[in-house]
Design a protein around this motif. Structure first.
Motif, PDB file in Angstrom:
ATOM      1  N   PRO A  35      -1.146 -10.493   9.372  1.00 26.33           N
ATOM      2  CA  PRO A  35       0.066 -10.533  10.210  1.00 26.33           C
ATOM      3  C   PRO A  35       1.144  -9.563   9.754  1.00 26.33           C
ATOM      4  O   PRO A  35       1.875  -9.008  10.565  1.00 26.33           O
ATOM      5  CB  PRO A  35       0.538 -11.983  10.097  1.00 26.33           C
ATOM      6  CG  PRO A  35      -0.104 -12.495   8.848  1.00 26.33           C
ATOM      7  CD  PRO A  35      -1.401 -11.780   8.706  1.00 26.33           C
ATOM      8  N   HIS A  36       1.272  -9.368   8.433  1.00 32.67           N
ATOM      9  CA  HIS A  36       2.259  -8.402   7.935  1.00 32.67           C
ATOM     10  C   HIS A  36       1.599  -7.471   6.933  1.00 32.67           C
ATOM     11  O   HIS A  36       1.080  -7.907   5.908  1.00 32.67           O
ATOM     12  CB  HIS A  36       3.448  -9.081   7.274  1.00 32.67           C
ATOM     13  CG  HIS A  36       4.427  -8.074   6.710  1.00 32.67           C
ATOM     14  ND1 HIS A  36       5.036  -7.121   7.494  1.00 32.67           N
ATOM     15  CD2 HIS A  36       4.850  -7.854   5.446  1.00 32.67           C
ATOM     16  CE1 HIS A  36       5.814  -6.352   6.741  1.00 32.67           C
ATOM     17  NE2 HIS A  36       5.717  -6.786   5.491  1.00 32.67           N
ATOM     18  N   LEU A  37       1.635  -6.198   7.253  1.00 30.19           N
ATOM     19  CA  LEU A  37       1.022  -5.177   6.420  1.00 30.19           C
ATOM     20  C   LEU A  37       2.107  -4.288   5.832  1.00 30.19           C
ATOM     21  O   LEU A  37       2.938  -3.745   6.560  1.00 30.19           O
ATOM     22  CB  LEU A  37       0.046  -4.341   7.252  1.00 30.19           C
ATOM     23  CG  LEU A  37      -0.843  -3.366   6.488  1.00 30.19           C
ATOM     24  CD1 LEU A  37      -1.795  -4.102   5.575  1.00 30.19           C
ATOM     25  CD2 LEU A  37      -1.617  -2.493   7.479  1.00 30.19           C
ATOM     26  N   GLN A  38       2.091  -4.160   4.517  1.00 31.09           N
ATOM     27  CA  GLN A  38       3.023  -3.275   3.821  1.00 31.09           C
ATOM     28  C   GLN A  38       2.223  -2.118   3.224  1.00 31.09           C
ATOM     29  O   GLN A  38       1.376  -2.324   2.356  1.00 31.09           O
ATOM     30  CB  GLN A  38       3.752  -4.021   2.696  1.00 31.09           C
ATOM     31  CG  GLN A  38       4.684  -3.160   1.877  1.00 31.09           C
ATOM     32  CD  GLN A  38       5.921  -2.740   2.650  1.00 31.09           C
ATOM     33  OE1 GLN A  38       6.606  -3.589   3.231  1.00 31.09           O
ATOM     34  NE2 GLN A  38       6.217  -1.455   2.670  1.00 31.09           N
ATOM     35  N   ILE A  39       2.454  -0.917   3.713  1.00 33.08           N
ATOM     36  CA  ILE A  39       1.777   0.272   3.194  1.00 33.08           C
ATOM     37  C   ILE A  39       2.724   0.961   2.219  1.00 33.08           C
ATOM     38  O   ILE A  39       3.884   1.226   2.543  1.00 33.08           O
ATOM     39  CB  ILE A  39       1.384   1.228   4.336  1.00 33.08           C
ATOM     40  CG1 ILE A  39       0.463   0.509   5.328  1.00 33.08           C
ATOM     41  CG2 ILE A  39       0.700   2.468   3.784  1.00 33.08           C
ATOM     42  CD1 ILE A  39       0.125   1.332   6.562  1.00 33.08           C
ATOM     43  N   VAL A  40       2.215   1.242   1.017  1.00 32.38           N
ATOM     44  CA  VAL A  40       3.043   1.832  -0.037  1.00 32.38           C
ATOM     45  C   VAL A  40       2.477   3.193  -0.427  1.00 32.38           C
ATOM     46  O   VAL A  40       1.356   3.288  -0.934  1.00 32.38           O
ATOM     47  CB  VAL A  40       3.107   0.922  -1.278  1.00 32.38           C
ATOM     48  CG1 VAL A  40       4.033   1.530  -2.337  1.00 32.38           C
ATOM     49  CG2 VAL A  40       3.572  -0.476  -0.900  1.00 32.38           C
ATOM     50  N   CYS A  41       3.246   4.244  -0.169  1.00 36.46           N
ATOM     51  CA  CYS A  41       2.850   5.598  -0.556  1.00 36.46           C
ATOM     52  C   CYS A  41       3.292   5.859  -1.995  1.00 36.46           C
ATOM     53  O   CYS A  41       4.458   5.631  -2.337  1.00 36.46           O
ATOM     54  CB  CYS A  41       3.488   6.619   0.370  1.00 36.46           C
ATOM     55  SG  CYS A  41       3.051   6.436   2.114  1.00 36.46           S
ATOM     56  N   ALA A  42       2.371   6.353  -2.819  1.00 32.52           N
ATOM     57  CA  ALA A  42       2.699   6.592  -4.224  1.00 32.52           C
ATOM     58  C   ALA A  42       3.688   7.730  -4.401  1.00 32.52           C
ATOM     59  O   ALA A  42       4.512   7.722  -5.314  1.00 32.52           O
ATOM     60  CB  ALA A  42       1.420   6.884  -5.012  1.00 32.52           C
ATOM     61  N   GLY A  43       3.599   8.744  -3.517  1.00 30.80           N
ATOM     62  CA  GLY A  43       4.475   9.888  -3.675  1.00 30.80           C
ATOM     63  C   GLY A  43       4.105  10.716  -4.896  1.00 30.80           C
ATOM     64  O   GLY A  43       3.081  10.479  -5.562  1.00 30.80           O
TER      65      GLY A  43
END
Length: 254
Positions: A140-148
């Motif tokens: 239901p809730h997706l958090q995408i985290v870019c490392a950078g």
């Protein structure tokens, strides 16, 4: 689509006030930590433990009864005394099959630890894009985290975030935006992916122009750009084994 998707363009956007406890988080470090993890998984590695710093990784390896492979990089280069660096080319079945490994990298493993309080945690690359999308489609809730890269936004990670969104919620019309509940960073990532036009331009060329790509070229690892630009060649996910621990395993689809 009822799925809510948020994107952090760098891990620093995940403040302590950010509620991740009910979220499924996907960590992206295209060049190269999450690509290495997918490659190692495909090659038959056992468990992969990530550490934020070199000392913690070395200490963990020394304390483990059956010593794991000690792997990683700092500023693109292998770490003195470690078994393997951070090039997917090193993670062959002959080298890693049936071995556990401990991994620490400049950006990727730090991003993983920034999202540790997430309910569910996966690591994604272009290599296992389709498998990752299939695994998180019902969240239901997706958090995408870019490392950078060194605290800065890096185009290659943003591209993959956009590709994930594009496959999760394909627009009804070619020129329309996804219909899901996206924050502004998610819409930026999706737009970047659509504008990259990877159908007519090789993905490796886009990676080469990114901050992370330019750093790799300068360090002598240009060949890794093509290794990390293969799309959905690995049919499995990299997923955390237990909440609260930075231990991952490869889960083959089907």
């Amino acid at each position: 689509m009822n799925q809510s998707i948020s994107v952090s363009l760098t891990p620093s956007e995940l403040s302590p006030e950010c509620d991740l406890h009910q979220a499924c988080s996907v960590i992206i470090d295209v060049l190269r930590a999450t690509s290495v993890m997918a490659t190692a998984g495909q090659s038959g590695v056992g468990r992969m433990t990530t550490c934020e710093n070199v000392h913690a990784a070395a200490q963990l390896a020394d304390q483990t009864p059956i010593r794991p492979l000690l792997c990683g990089e700092r500023h693109c280069k292998p770490i003195d005394g470690f078994d393997l660096g951070n090039s997917p080319a090193e993670y062959t079945p002959e080298r890693v099959a049936d071995r556990d490994l401990v991994l620490t990298t400049t950006n990727g493993t730090r991003a993983i630890h920034a999202a540790m309080r997430s309910r569910r945690l996966l690591a994604a690359s272009f290599l296992n894009l389709n498998a990752t999308v299939a695994a998180v489609r019902s969240e239901p809730h997706l958090q995408i985290v870019c490392a950078g890269t060194n605290g800065q936004i890096s185009f290659e990670d943003v591209l993959l975030a956009g590709a994930i969104i594009d496959r999760l919620d394909p627009p009804a019309l070619q020129d329309s935006a996804p219909s899901g509940h996206l924050d502004d960073s998610a819409r930026i990532a999706w737009s970047a992916w659509r504008q990259a036009d990877v159908n007519t331009r090789p993905l490796g060329q886009s990676l080469a122009q990114s901050l992370g790509g330019r750093n790799l070229i300068e360090a002598g690892y240009e060949a890794d750009l093509q290794r990390c630009a293969q799309v959905s060649t690995i049919d499995g996910t990299i997923e955390r084994v237990d909440p609260g621990e930075a231990v991952f395993e490869f889960r083959r689809r089907g």
